[in-house]
Write an enzyme that holds these catalytic residues in place. Structure first.
Site, short mmCIF file in Angstrom:
data_model
loop_
_atom_site.label_atom_id
_atom_site.label_comp_id
_atom_site.label_asym_id
_atom_site.label_seq_id
_atom_site.Cartn_x
_atom_site.Cartn_y
_atom_site.Cartn_z
N ASN C 6 0.93 -1.17 -0.04
CA ASN C 6 -0.21 0.12 -0.07
C ASN C 6 0.80 1.19 -0.04
O ASN C 6 1.59 1.36 1.02
CB ASN C 6 -1.03 -0.03 1.10
CG ASN C 6 -1.73 1.12 1.41
OD1 ASN C 6 -1.70 2.20 0.57
ND2 ASN C 6 -2.40 1.33 2.63
N LEU C 7 0.88 1.90 -1.27
CA LEU C 7 1.76 3.06 -1.24
C LEU C 7 1.24 4.56 -0.54
O LEU C 7 1.74 5.49 -0.55
CB LEU C 7 1.85 3.57 -2.64
CG LEU C 7 2.59 2.34 -3.46
CD1 LEU C 7 3.11 2.82 -4.86
CD2 LEU C 7 3.87 1.78 -2.84
N HIS C 85 -9.81 0.44 4.96
CA HIS C 85 -8.38 0.60 5.57
C HIS C 85 -8.80 1.68 6.99
O HIS C 85 -9.64 2.32 6.90
CB HIS C 85 -7.41 1.11 4.69
CG HIS C 85 -5.97 1.27 5.27
ND1 HIS C 85 -5.64 2.20 6.05
CD2 HIS C 85 -5.08 0.41 5.04
CE1 HIS C 85 -4.35 1.82 6.28
NE2 HIS C 85 -4.03 0.50 5.75
N GLU C 133 -5.72 -5.56 10.87
CA GLU C 133 -4.76 -4.56 11.13
C GLU C 133 -4.84 -3.73 12.30
O GLU C 133 -5.76 -2.77 12.34
CB GLU C 133 -4.55 -3.61 9.74
CG GLU C 133 -3.80 -4.09 8.60
CD GLU C 133 -3.22 -2.89 7.85
OE1 GLU C 133 -2.10 -2.85 7.37
OE2 GLU C 133 -4.08 -2.14 7.50
N ILE C 138 0.17 0.06 13.16
CA ILE C 138 0.51 0.48 11.68
C ILE C 138 1.53 1.60 11.72
O ILE C 138 1.66 2.47 12.54
CB ILE C 138 -0.78 1.05 11.07
CG1 ILE C 138 -1.70 0.02 10.69
CG2 ILE C 138 -0.37 1.85 9.74
CD1 ILE C 138 -2.91 0.62 10.26
N GLY C 173 3.18 -3.30 10.70
CA GLY C 173 4.31 -3.41 11.10
C GLY C 173 5.35 -4.68 10.54
O GLY C 173 6.37 -4.75 10.95
N ALA C 194 3.43 -1.50 3.93
CA ALA C 194 3.10 0.05 3.31
C ALA C 194 4.56 0.48 3.58
O ALA C 194 5.41 0.33 2.85
CB ALA C 194 2.23 0.95 4.40
N SER C 195 4.94 1.48 4.50
CA SER C 195 6.23 2.04 4.98
C SER C 195 7.16 0.99 4.62
O SER C 195 8.26 1.64 4.20
CB SER C 195 6.31 2.88 6.32
OG SER C 195 5.87 2.02 7.20
#
Lengths: 214, 214, 214, 214
Positions: C6-7, C85, C133, C138, C173, C194-195
């Protein structure tokens, strides 16, 4: 000078605070309103204090479930309502609709906004009053009138540019009479408070200090 | 005269309409923008037409999922964005934040509103342009400039009272050059259209009529 | 094993990450999807990577401005969409409507939820997949599979109790192959990241580690 | 059999209807609750009728303005609350949070949903009861039990598949004892009514018919 005490959803006794506010308002001839939970409006109003709602919805009588009708809160004893508090931000169309609903039901309105530009915007909708409250200072104990005086004076300037008949209140971090004095010097005609009154041991003492120091 | 063609989520061919708009804009030296679905911005921009987003969110780069970042739509080719369309009403704070996001990304903004009071409000937030669109006339084929001319002239008056540098567009029911002429006479400096262009057999003919009749 | 990257609205190069993901997916025969900003779907899809939307709205073709139509994102190259989300929580009725919109347009769905009870709820709506999630993990770098393994295994148990045909992913995470292995041992059939991919210097190396370590 | 009378924001006398409901409930030993405007909970509860809120927010004591705290409505006399009515649709996470808030404050919950799939979803969140109300039939006078009996029986089947301990109510268009009988035959253990009681000349007669005909 108009003082609005927003009880939010704090674990406080709304009737005790309302009684204290009613007494102080009588004693020093100040205007103090208390804005409790909607379910507590009736018991708060029965203390004789000026009672406000924290919100009303942009609706009329009809098929609307789980929304707060201006006529119902008026019926329960409220004479005014906050709108667009930073903890209950509204769509622009619903601020406009909420102001109309309040007028229809005979409620005064204080429309909150975060910054001077938004204060200009809500002033254009012709509420009774507007209030600038920088969200980052709410609940901090750092009064807006000291932490960011320019935001208050600029809000006053912007509101006057749109409609000079709309008084500007300010809020966030206000808890003493000195804070109130500073706010007044910046052009504010009232203050919004919450934890500074609702979460203290002696709300009567705080309120007395607030309105007599000016 | 600025014409914004809002493709909404219509079952139309966005590239075909964009190409027609690009051609007409070239032919008659008019300013025409097309606002497609966000996922179609890139292909619409590749036609050479002035491309707008229908919405951007009040966010910056960061952890935001399912929201539209101003920089992303600019990157894909948009040069402006609508905000607060009556089909996508926003919180006041998010109109303010959306305008800031758009400026940061180099996008122009047209902020929509339902009535003159709300037009005054959004003008106070300093967008590039504002647009009055009475929701009850959207999609009717009855042009606002005929059905409710006062709403347009009053919106112009209100916006000018707040900030004369912000042009007022109007929308709802506009589909012919005569409608555009009427809007201009009321003080409008542009129009928003949707079904009048997106749902017709010959968008090129409609657009030509719109911009040459004035 | 299904990996969704997920950007969000990160300041990353979506095409660079998409190309890396496409290469890794080819090299190790893993299923990796990239979910960019809606405005970037077309360019991300053109890399050949499996492309997902971060969100679609519960709408059909028609008069809807500033909302994302499932058919439009499909048209631009998406083959699936996240829904609900934790950064884009939806009304229950709109999760249901979004799943229907996605099916209509041929998009797969991963519906996110915060805890096992909500996972049970969204499983009852028959999406292709669900993803648990915990919002508090997150972006922390602390993988849910280590920080709160019970939440994953309980989500799997709850989802299976409602409909065993719906696979459960997990997220929050996750950044290494070991995290993925731990998630799989808890019954998860995929992960959301994501990150951990979007904000690293070498996304290719991270992705390779993620899918080869299992 | 549980009858919930939702007064919405109708222009009715909530105390008059509450008194009638209290009397009928006593006379025929039926369970009848009245859900007034939040500002009217206290006066409605003082009639002795079982009093419900139309909504509570997913919040705890703290800094929340313009939201309804479960403890406040309980304090004012409510013993239960509707959640997610089709006129007040909630985010999934807020239905979950609202159920938890209600339990914390000792309130029962009826969670509404539009169709059997959504009924399955909300049942997974473990409320006391769920209620299926097809929005298109609300306020029509056409009872759901006749107009769309399958939706009721399918909702009961779906809810039972997720958790058999959660009773299913139904609503929309119910106004007579025959409607109630039909609902019960389809597996419903109660009904939601609104205009059928709140907008009639003799609410006592309607309520008597509703609960004695079964």
């Amino acid at each position: 000078m108009f003082v609005v005490v927003n009880l939010k959803s704090y674990a406080c006794d709304p009737v005790e605070i309302a009684s204290a506010a009613a007494d102080v308002a009588d004693d020093v001839d100040a205007r103090i309103a208390v804005a409790p939970q909607t379910a507590h409006i009736e018991r708060v109003a029965s203390t004789g204090v000026e009672t406000w709602a924290q919100h009303v919805d942009s609706i009329e009588h009809g098929s609307h479930t789980g929304q707060s009708l201006a006529e119902s809160v008026a019926d329960a004893g409220a004479v005014g309502t906050l709108l667009n508090h930073s903890e209950r931000r509204l769509k622009l169309a619903d601020i406009d609709g909420g102001i109309h609903a309040a007028k229809r039901a005979g409620l005064e309105t204080v429309v909150c906004a975060n910054n001077p530009a938004q204060i200009g915007a809500v002033t254009a909708l012709s509420p009774e009053m507007v209030a600038v409250e920088p969200p980052e200072l709410i609940g901090t104990g750092t009064p807006v009138s000291h932490a960011d005086p320019d935001i208050v004076s600029e809000a006053v300037r912007t509101a006057n540019g749109v409609d000079e008949s709309v008084p500007v209140l300010c809020g966030a971090g206000i808890s003493t009479g000195d804070d109130v004095d500073a706010a007044v010097e910046l052009g504010s005609e009232g203050v919004l408070l919450a934890s500074g009154v609702a979460k203290v041991d002696d709300p009567r003492a705080v309120l007395t200090d607030l309105v007599t120091n000016e």
